[in-house]
Design a protein around this motif. Sequence first.
Motif, short mmCIF file in Angstrom:
data_model
loop_
_atom_site.label_atom_id
_atom_site.label_comp_id
_atom_site.label_asym_id
_atom_site.label_seq_id
_atom_site.Cartn_x
_atom_site.Cartn_y
_atom_site.Cartn_z
N ASP A 143 0.82 -1.21 0.00
CA ASP A 143 0.00 0.00 0.00
C ASP A 143 0.86 1.26 0.00
OD1 ASP A 143 0.95 0.33 2.58
OD2 ASP A 143 -0.95 -0.13 3.56
N TRP A 144 2.20 1.09 -0.01
CA TRP A 144 3.17 2.18 -0.19
C TRP A 144 3.02 3.29 0.85
CZ3 TRP A 144 6.74 0.00 -2.65
CH2 TRP A 144 6.46 -0.90 -3.69
N THR A 145 2.92 2.90 2.10
CA THR A 145 2.98 3.85 3.20
C THR A 145 4.18 3.48 4.07
OG1 THR A 145 1.51 2.49 4.56
CG2 THR A 145 0.50 4.24 3.23
N SER A 148 4.76 0.08 6.08
CA SER A 148 3.97 -1.01 5.52
C SER A 148 4.87 -2.07 4.91
CB SER A 148 3.00 -0.48 4.45
OG SER A 148 3.74 0.04 3.34
#
Length: 256
Positions: A143-145, A148
């Motif tokens: 989710d590219w945070t 994560s």
Amino acid sequence: MVRVELVFKALADPTRRELLDELFERDGQSLNALASRFAMTRVAVAKHLRLLEEAGLVVSDRRGREKLHFLNAVPIRLVHDRWVSKYTSTWAAGLVDLKRQLEARVEKVFEIFIRTTPQRLWRAITDPETRARFQFGARVDSDWTAGSAYRITHEGAGGLIEGENLEVDPPWRLVQSYHAIWDDDIAAQGTSRVTWEIEQVGDSCRLVVRHDQLPADADEHLYGGWPMIMSGLKTWLETGTELTTPGSLMYGGDPS
């Protein structure tokens, strides 16, 4: 964009070839360390290094007061793909690839220039479908945070790489832990780190991939595919076609 004439000019000089050999043996050296190995002035060695940097064969990185120099294999990979691979059989190209991939080191740095925008380059790195186009059919999911997880998988091989997104700053910087898991021996190498750095240069982007925190005896397969991956990324973004490399021939196929 790699200018082939600059690469050939840089490689034509025996001193510059010796400098590349020195960095091949021990990457990340300072000017003083390199100059101590040559019977010439520090200024003369600096001029040779500047030409190698202009050709993209050497990447420099300042660490405090010290400027370190790293061998960049990507331009040689591109020259090989353009001028050598079409004259050799697939198996011979694969052997050359294994021979010339950089030996195990604590840190590896790779650089390439791509005619694209930072936003489009970021999407290519993080989008599962696009990633498969230049990484031999492998997909990346996250989710590219910051904090994560991410995972790279291949339909025919299962899980390949897993890790954590340590820094996420689109479209400029992505730092990830990197644990290769495609077999037990590779998994036993432990966790390293990969940093993607994007810099806009006119109508192009400079992409630097740093693979560090590698064990001293790191298996070359942990980092040896980066020149092919980055060359494939450049080809995909600039032409919309997939680049044929030993990696794509071995692991590729229709990624859709």
